[in-house]
Design a protein around this motif. Sequence first.
Motif, PDB file in Angstrom:
ATOM      1  N   PRO A 101      10.712   0.312  11.363  1.00  0.00           N
ATOM      2  CA  PRO A 101      11.311  -0.673  10.508  1.00  0.00           C
ATOM      3  C   PRO A 101      10.570  -1.117   9.356  1.00  0.00           C
ATOM      4  N   GLY A 102       9.206  -0.641   9.252  1.00  0.00           N
ATOM      5  CA  GLY A 102       8.422  -0.660   8.040  1.00  0.00           C
ATOM      6  C   GLY A 102       7.188   0.072   7.740  1.00  0.00           C
ATOM      7  N   ILE A 103       6.676   0.420   6.777  1.00  0.00           N
ATOM      8  CA  ILE A 103       5.535   1.175   7.014  1.00  0.00           C
ATOM      9  C   ILE A 103       4.338   0.420   6.383  1.00  0.00           C
ATOM     10  N   ILE A 104       3.135   0.515   6.907  1.00  0.00           N
ATOM     11  CA  ILE A 104       2.023  -0.322   6.115  1.00  0.00           C
ATOM     12  C   ILE A 104       1.237   0.754   5.377  1.00  0.00           C
ATOM     13  N   THR A 105       0.863   0.427   4.148  1.00  0.00           N
ATOM     14  CA  THR A 105      -0.009   1.586   3.684  1.00  0.00           C
ATOM     15  C   THR A 105      -1.275   0.803   2.706  1.00  0.00           C
ATOM     16  N   GLN A 106      -2.219   1.553   2.957  1.00  0.00           N
ATOM     17  CA  GLN A 106      -3.613   1.242   2.141  1.00  0.00           C
ATOM     18  C   GLN A 106      -3.325   2.050   0.650  1.00  0.00           C
ATOM     19  N   ASN A 107      -2.372   2.877   0.406  1.00  0.00           N
ATOM     20  CA  ASN A 107      -2.427   3.870  -0.754  1.00  0.00           C
ATOM     21  C   ASN A 107      -1.677   3.336  -1.752  1.00  0.00           C
ATOM     22  N   ILE A 108      -1.741   3.700  -2.970  1.00  0.00           N
ATOM     23  CA  ILE A 108      -1.243   3.067  -4.138  1.00  0.00           C
ATOM     24  C   ILE A 108      -0.351   3.994  -5.092  1.00  0.00           C
ATOM     25  N   ASP A 109       0.082   5.181  -4.304  1.00  0.00           N
ATOM     26  CA  ASP A 109       0.464   6.366  -5.089  1.00  0.00           C
ATOM     27  C   ASP A 109       2.023   6.257  -5.096  1.00  0.00           C
ATOM     28  N   ASN A 110       2.736   5.604  -4.446  1.00  0.00           N
ATOM     29  CA  ASN A 110       4.284   5.577  -4.410  1.00  0.00           C
ATOM     30  C   ASN A 110       4.825   6.623  -3.528  1.00  0.00           C
TER      31      ASN A 110
END
Length: 254
Positions: A101-110
């Motif tokens: 349903p959704g993804i959580i990320t610490q990344n900032i790279d798009n």
Amino acid sequence: MIAFDLETAIRRLRDLVEEARTVVPFTGAGISTECGIPDFRSPGGIWTKMRPIEFGDFVASQEARDESWRRRFAMEEQFGGAKPGRGHRALAALYKTGKIPGIITQNIDNLHQTSGFLPGDVVELHGNTTYATCLDCAKRYELAWIKERFAASGGQSPDCLSCGGYIKTATVSFGQAMPEAAMRRAQALAESCDVFMAIGSSLVVWPAAGFPLTAKRAGARLVIINREATEFDDIADLVIHDDIGAVLSPFIAH
């Protein structure tokens, strides 16, 4: 936690995913290293080569703002052409099946958005470095415009055309408040999934690192895929210390 060989671990992972109604991935820098984007904390990572510019310094000093943008454009020359890797594409394939349903990320790279996730389904805990915003009025700026102004001024960061505020990449710097809406969304996802997959994260940056624990306490199966051991390995239902692309590539739709 039981140790499996890679083939058995991938089979076990597939079983967990197939049995689950909802799967929530949580990704860190490790999923993007095969795309040519180095992580920040490992030996040889970005923070071992230069001290990060803290938010308070960015706001207080024109020199810090100029240096921050100089670093950003230098990074663009090195990593601007990065494309989604096997891990990104595998998660995007699962997303398209309706499992995620959704993804959580610490990344900032798009790269999750580029791989096929709708922007509204990517919960960015640390922001996004592919565009910028004014810290005062939140007006959005594209990097190409800033780069042009930066070069024309001899390396001085431009201010907001609307209100004169400072323009910063849409990332969360050290000392800057975490985005409240993203934290609430991540909390809700972690509490409501059947399987929570922590992928490529050292799980040492809080409060983000608390989401795997939240999911586990809420009854989810916890999967950790990371080259190095983490502090949560002992409570995980499945731990795979191997190459992320190799582990997830069987999930890529053919």
